[in-house]
Scaffold this motif. Structure first.
Motif, PDB file in Angstrom:
ATOM      1  N   UNK A 211       0.819  -1.218   0.000  1.00  0.00           N
ATOM      2  CA  UNK A 211       0.000   0.000   0.000  1.00  0.00           C
ATOM      3  C   UNK A 211       0.853   1.269   0.000  1.00  0.00           C
ATOM      4  N   UNK A 214       1.769   1.861  -3.600  1.00  0.00           N
ATOM      5  CA  UNK A 214       0.596   2.417  -4.300  1.00  0.00           C
ATOM      6  C   UNK A 214       0.400   3.891  -3.970  1.00  0.00           C
ATOM      7  N   UNK A 218       0.274   6.836  -6.638  1.00  0.00           N
ATOM      8  CA  UNK A 218      -0.928   7.660  -6.727  1.00  0.00           C
ATOM      9  C   UNK A 218      -0.579   9.141  -6.632  1.00  0.00           C
ATOM     10  N   UNK A 219       0.385   9.450  -5.795  1.00  0.00           N
ATOM     11  CA  UNK A 219       0.789  10.841  -5.642  1.00  0.00           C
ATOM     12  C   UNK A 219       1.487  11.365  -6.895  1.00  0.00           C
ATOM     13  N   UNK A 220       2.348  10.516  -7.474  1.00  0.00           N
ATOM     14  CA  UNK A 220       3.255  10.992  -8.529  1.00  0.00           C
ATOM     15  C   UNK A 220       2.654  10.948  -9.933  1.00  0.00           C
ATOM     16  N   UNK A 221       1.759   9.994 -10.168  1.00  0.00           N
ATOM     17  CA  UNK A 221       1.290   9.777 -11.545  1.00  0.00           C
ATOM     18  C   UNK A 221       0.024  10.575 -11.836  1.00  0.00           C
ATOM     19  N   UNK A 222       0.126  11.454 -12.831  1.00  0.00           N
ATOM     20  CA  UNK A 222      -1.031  12.240 -13.239  1.00  0.00           C
ATOM     21  C   UNK A 222      -1.673  11.675 -14.496  1.00  0.00           C
ATOM     22  N   UNK A 244      -2.136   0.465 -12.876  1.00  0.00           N
ATOM     23  CA  UNK A 244      -3.397   0.820 -12.210  1.00  0.00           C
ATOM     24  C   UNK A 244      -3.554   2.330 -12.064  1.00  0.00           C
ATOM     25  N   UNK A 245      -2.428   3.022 -11.885  1.00  0.00           N
ATOM     26  CA  UNK A 245      -2.514   4.479 -11.742  1.00  0.00           C
ATOM     27  C   UNK A 245      -2.349   5.200 -13.073  1.00  0.00           C
ATOM     28  N   UNK A 385      -0.504  16.022   1.811  1.00  0.00           N
ATOM     29  CA  UNK A 385      -1.278  15.256   0.824  1.00  0.00           C
ATOM     30  C   UNK A 385      -1.040  13.749   1.010  1.00  0.00           C
ATOM     31  N   UNK A 389      -3.843  10.856   1.964  1.00  0.00           N
ATOM     32  CA  UNK A 389      -4.011   9.545   1.332  1.00  0.00           C
ATOM     33  C   UNK A 389      -4.019   8.434   2.382  1.00  0.00           C
TER      34      UNK A 389
END
Lengths: 543, 543
Positions: A211, A214, A218-222, A244-245, A385, A389
């Protein structure tokens, strides 16, 4: 699971069945099956039991809204080979062996596919489990019988830990980063390891390391224009999480010739290539010790990597979950935090995230789902941030949190448990080192197989030079050549390995990942079964 | 956490400080602070301790690559009020009280913000903890001292559970859906509850219910054009998860006038509106018993909801984590599975996912992170994709899995623990019912406040008719009026509630969520503090 993988499993079994039946000279790898053979009955069993058999499937669910055509395509794209097709077949065979003993040329399935030591009879560390049990049921702490059942330092440690938990409530949600007192303990352990301080406020405790990975993705991928540099071969959590992201995995190849060396020139080359395609590369994943490759990075190499990230403005995502699994005297684990700080880079100079887990090490407490990440070099606003999460899932499980604190502060000289703890630890680690060496030697003795040594982690990743005829046969069976090899190995020996294609590899090369975890007394049998199988496989396909 | 929320916290404290200092007639809600007051010292403490104080922050981290401008905007969009700003302030105040006792008009923080019973001194159920402790440390099972420490049925149950775990390995990764034997137990418990069979292969055990919700959102949401119908007010996990996965929350409003009634006409209206905007609505979230609203749906209403989902081709996502928390004799929990099956809808007729958790119920084992979802009405291919998502994180924690099996198969008549178990359960549930009623009555006695009864769950969600002057003051303080009220309440009384805006509400109405969980002996003090505060607040802002 059995139910809804039945479609795929049936297909696989059908394939095997059909190809063997049509074969005029059945090999031991693809046993010829009569209409009354166990595999055939299993096939029939699946078809009758489940209304959702291949034929009726499409119409059956036509009244429901969700189909393969309208689910999130990122989910479709994600792959996770460690628990993929081969494992599904293995589970079917295992059930089959249970229902019809003697139905296969082996009497048990030998799971070498996953770093899951306790599933292969490794015993948990006594001290850790004593403390966990006492924290689960604190009302026995004061009872006289408890003295006879638990070591004195486990009782003392349980008291200490309960003191650190607000209200001694092991059943309460904790702070979303984990219980502060436990983070203090972990930070002290990291300081003792590195010689540099760690801030408990930099730690995020998670249910295993996954996790945490992940969360960072989630934070890095736009968008798909965001890239993450990952080693090839890689642990498929990374490719799965990036898929997934919705990001792009930017591969860099480890050099098998130099013991899976990590060359800065390769990083530079791949970064440049990615940039030229419009990819914004945001982070570099390094797995040290390596998974599936087992190498341990040298200190000088680590300094180069830090320098590269610093220069290129990349976040360094350091997977350090195998930090306690080093088997060779000439290598030593150094955390990237220690390396960075020893180079003079402080909190605001480099963005570094280190992942750790209770699942690996010598303790191998996979089922406890404990782990954490240390997050340094991010501004307070960005950290907030990350905290947000973490807070959406409230907190990680408290037993896992406690265990994470225990692995970073095991019994010390003078504690009642120290000697037994050290003996348990030493027995596991030295046995793993012997198993690694035996399997490495065995693999290197096979025709067309070369295998780097497992300096650390829990895996060997041998290269198999497959004959053209095998590659062609794999193509005909619509499977990757290494998956073809792995399926034949499984069917002939019960040994489960993961095809190299699940980890990615230099195109045109073929590998498999094999753990070093089966209990030591089983290693000779594995070696002889594997050797015999390999010889027959090569004889059949040498052409 | 304290470190990186310091910026926000400092701002909040500064605001309070400044506004109170400039006020000529300080109210008890905004205490006037001298330069040597504890809050002022705290502010100074933060500024000196952390180089990342507001002034220096921007330049400090300018050498690092990740900024608020280049992180994933979906993360920025996500909100999670249950652990938001108010809780951060509360934590600061708590530390403050510890360091400087007597510095506030209250001597403890009363956390009514989160459904976390054991953090408020609720004791765990003895039988559950006995079994968990024995499974953690099975080597004591055969010892004679163990008989004196543990009940006979807990020992027996631990033996049974260990038999169900392959190799008795509680430290191994399990099947990614959870240990099959434990799923069998849960499925039996569901059958006993519903009168309809449950298939263990339909169950996915997860670390609390949250990861299960995320998994379904990940499967269903492809883009912002995909919508999920959610009740307003809603539990913010849903809005957070939809935001993180990039979808659109399609609101439907519960009718406060009819006790938070769920009207099908409202569902139809909102679905139509969403469709007209090009939104592809994929699923309907129903929380029953309601969070934050506490209502329990009637059977007829549930049938209408099932019919609506069937007719409109929506997946029904049923949050049923409060199924054991029903406090009124005229209401009873019915699972949506039972309702659907009793209507004659089978596996292939309707897509239904039910979420359950060990965190709620009377046991409230939040820190154990156990939970599961039952997935029915999805084709085998789609189920395989859900399995793949589960497998990427390997498995949920085994203690949580064991606990999930225990809550669905508690001690039975004749078991040694049955009487003590029943007494513990009854004591908790009846006390919760009394607390709910006392708080509901108290809230309804306040000027401008109306509060529906808590039929179930753990919350009250009163509506506050705030005076215009308070709304204006909130606007000036750049905060939502209900957050303004909640902050004043916290500063005056130490009571922590969550502003209604965190759950969304009918625009122009203001609420807060207050749990019914503080221990019963503290309820009178909460009532009197709240009543006194509310009167003063209204006096100040009545205008």
């Amino acid at each position: 699971m059995r139910r809804f993988i039945s479609h795929k499993t049936i297909n696989l079994i059908s394939q095997t069945t059909t190809s063997s039946i049509s074969s005029s000279s059945p090999s031991p790898n693809s046993p010829s099956l009569s209409p009354n053979s166990p595999l055939t009955s299993l096939l029939r069993f699946f078809s009758t039991l489940h209304p959702s058999s291949p034929d009726s499937m499409a119409s059956d669910y036509s009244a429901t809204p969700i189909t393969m055509d309208n689910i999130n395509p990122k989910v479709l794209k994600c792959e996770y080979a460690v628990r993929g097709e081969i494992v599904s077949i293995a589970q079917t065979l295992q059930q089959n062996l249970k229902d019809n003993p003697g139905s296969h040329p082996f009497d048990e399935i030998l799971y070498c596919n996953i770093g899951n030591p306790q599933s292969l009879a490794q015993q948990p560390i006594t001290f850790f489990r004593e403390v966990l049990a006492l924290c689960d049921h604190p009302s026995i702490l004061d009872k006289s019988e408890t003295q006879g059942l638990f070591s004195a330092d486990a009782i003392e440690r349980a008291f200490q830990i309960l003191e650190q938990i607000p209200g001694r409530a092991t059943g309460a949600y904790s702070h979303s980063q984990g219980i502060k007192g436990l983070r203090d303990t972990i930070a002290s352990g990291m300081k003792a390891r590195d010689g540099f301080p760690a801030d408990p406020n930099d730690l995020f405790l998670t249910d295993g390391a996954s996790p945490a990975v992940h969360m960072m993705m989630q934070l890095l991928i736009r968008s798909e224009n965001d890239g993450i540099l990952c080693p090839i071969p890689q642990y498929p959590l990374y490719s799965a999480s990036i898929a997934l992201h919705g990001g792009t995995l930017v591969p860099y190849y480890l050099d098998e010739q130099t013991g899976w060396g990590l060359e800065i020139s390769e990083l530079e080359h791949q970064l440049k290539t990615a940039k030229s395609k419009g990819i914004d590369v945001r982070a570099l994943v390094v797995i040290n010790p390596g998974n599936p490759t087992g190498q341990v990075l040298g200190e000088a190499n680590q300094r180069e990597i830090v320098e590269f990230c610093k220069k290129e403005g990349l976040v360094l995502l350091a997977d350090e979950v195998y930090q306690e699994n080093v088997y060779v005297p000439d290598k030593k684990f150094h955390s990237f935090k220690k390396i960075s700080r020893s180079m003079g880079y402080g909190e605001t100079d480099i963005s570094l995230v280190s992942f750790q887990s209770v699942s690996k090490g010598f303790y191998g407490e996979c089922g406890k789902r404990g782990g954490y990440m240390e997050v340094t070099g991010f501004s307070p606003e960005v950290r907030e941030q990350i905290y947000k999460l973490a807070s959406v899932n409230l907190c990680s499980n408290i037993s896992g949190q406690i265990l994470a604190s225990l692995i970073m502060s095991p019994p010390k000289v003078g504690d009642e448990s120290y000697e037994s703890f050290s003996a348990e630890k030493e027995a596991i680690l030295s046995s793993l080192a012997r198993r690694a060496k035996t399997l490495e030697d065995a693999l290197n003795s096979l025709e067309g197989v070369t295998c780097n040594r497992a300096e650390g982690a829990m895996y060997l990743f041998p290269c198999i030079n497959l004959p053209d005829k095998a590659i062609k046969a794999a193509e005909e069976a619509k499977t990757a050549p290494d998956a073809f090899y792995a399926k034949h190995l499984l069917n002939a020996t019960g040994i489960v390995v993961v095809p190299g294609s699940g980890f990615r590899q230099v195109p045109g090369t073929w590998h498999f990942r094999c753990t070093i975890l089966p209990q030591e007394e089983k290693i000779p049998a594995i070696v002889s079964r594997l050797t015999e199988f390999h010889k027959k496989f090569m004889d059949e396909f040498r052409g």
